[in-house]
Scaffold this active site. Structure first.
Site, mmCIF file in Angstrom:
data_model
loop_
_atom_site.group_PDB
_atom_site.id
_atom_site.type_symbol
_atom_site.label_atom_id
_atom_site.label_comp_id
_atom_site.label_asym_id
_atom_site.label_seq_id
_atom_site.Cartn_x
_atom_site.Cartn_y
_atom_site.Cartn_z
ATOM 1 N N ASP A 206 -2.760 -7.852 -1.684
ATOM 2 C CA ASP A 206 -3.958 -8.291 -2.395
ATOM 3 C C ASP A 206 -5.157 -7.508 -1.880
ATOM 4 O O ASP A 206 -5.046 -6.731 -0.937
ATOM 5 C CB ASP A 206 -4.187 -9.790 -2.164
ATOM 6 C CG ASP A 206 -4.266 -10.126 -0.680
ATOM 7 O OD1 ASP A 206 -5.357 -9.983 -0.100
ATOM 8 O OD2 ASP A 206 -3.227 -10.500 -0.082
ATOM 9 N N ASP A 208 -7.809 -8.993 -0.548
ATOM 10 C CA ASP A 208 -8.590 -9.980 0.174
ATOM 11 C C ASP A 208 -9.566 -10.608 -0.832
ATOM 12 O O ASP A 208 -9.192 -10.839 -1.985
ATOM 13 C CB ASP A 208 -9.288 -9.354 1.385
ATOM 14 C CG ASP A 208 -9.599 -10.393 2.463
ATOM 15 O OD1 ASP A 208 -8.738 -11.251 2.716
ATOM 16 O OD2 ASP A 208 -10.688 -10.344 3.051
#
Length: 282
Positions: A206, A208
């Site tokens: 991802d 973040d």
């Protein structure tokens, strides 16, 4: 030559391991996350330990890191490869990129990060938190996978289990750190104290929460982690198949000159507990 591997059960289950057996190991620091699974991969004995337990029952803070590292040391492991799921702090490190970090920044605060306590102090070198020999070997195996593999970078380790706030995420980016996770520490510190080579390959899951319109969810993390498993499997298998027999680093002499407590001042109970790790220096 027994090679340790610490990671998620999904990657282990995909590895082509033969002659599998289980070994329960008791340590002075309690039980490891799970019984150690031992088998053979490309002629090399490998010992696998699921970091969070077989059912992912240990949070990043609750993982029995000391027992895990000590258990691998007990069965004869000298080198540990690991894998971590991480978030990206850089636009050019999208999900499903693999990063082999060479630095760590420790933001944890509730974990025991040393074997040396209760009457004994050791100051070990940690300037290079990952074994440079094993890390460079992992990087050299990048062509085993079609995934993008980035060599070097700083892994900032947070306490968790919550993901970052936006303010925290922006702070980490402002420091030019590269990936963020929850499990590099104290694993790397303990491996160093145990005089084991240790390096990791991280899989980006991802962005973040710094990226506009990005909101980390468990669903996103698990989905990309599953996609990363095949790439990590390919890299790890190649690394184990081609790992040199000899250690070409100083990890095996970490404690030489590092223990600051006179031997005769160390309590007997403490001496017994650290005997496997430091007995030759006492």
């Amino acid at each position: 030559m027994t090679v340790g591997f610490i990671g998620g059960s999904g990657i282990y289950e995909s590895l082509d391991i033969e002659d599998v057996r289980e070994e329960r190991v008791e340590t002075p620091y309690g039980e490891p996350s799970a019984p150690i699974t031992i088998g053979t991969l490309a002629g090399t004995e490998i010992a696998f330990l699921p970091r969070h337990g077989r059912n992912h029952q240990y949070s990043p803070t609750e993982v029995p890191y000391r027992a895990n590292i000590h258990a691998l040391k007990q069965i004869g492991v000298e080198r540990i490869l690991s894998s971590n799921a991480v978030g990206s702090l850089r636009e050019d490190l999208p999900p499903q990129t693999l990063v082999i970090p060479d630095q760590v920044f420790d933001r944890t605060s509730h974990r025991c990060s040393s074997f040396f306590e209760d009457g004994v102090v050791a100051h070990t070198s940690f300037a290079e938190p990952y074994c440079p020999h094993v890390a460079s070997h992992l990087a050299a195996c990048a062509d085993a996978t079609d995934a993008t593999v980035v060599d070097e970078g700083t892994y900032v380790c947070i306490e968790g289990p919550q993901f970052s706030t936006r303010a925290e995420s922006e702070f980490y980016r402002a420091n030019n750190w590269d990936v963020i996770g929850m499990t590099a520490i104290p694993e790397a510190k303990l491996a160093r104290e145990a005089e084991l080579c240790y390096a990791t390959v991280t899989g980006v899951t991802d962005y973040d929460v710094w990226k506009q319109d990005a909101e980390v969810t468990l669903e996103e993390v698990l989905g990309n982690a599953a996609a990363n498993e095949q790439s990590i499997k390919q890299l790890i298998e190649r690394a184990i198949e081609t790992l040199p027999d000899e250690r070409d680093c100083d990890c095996g002499q970490t404690l030489e000159g590092a223990i600051n407590t006179p031997s005769d001042a160390i309590p007997d109970e403490t001496r017994e507990r650290i005997d496997l790790l430091a007995g030759e220096y006492l």
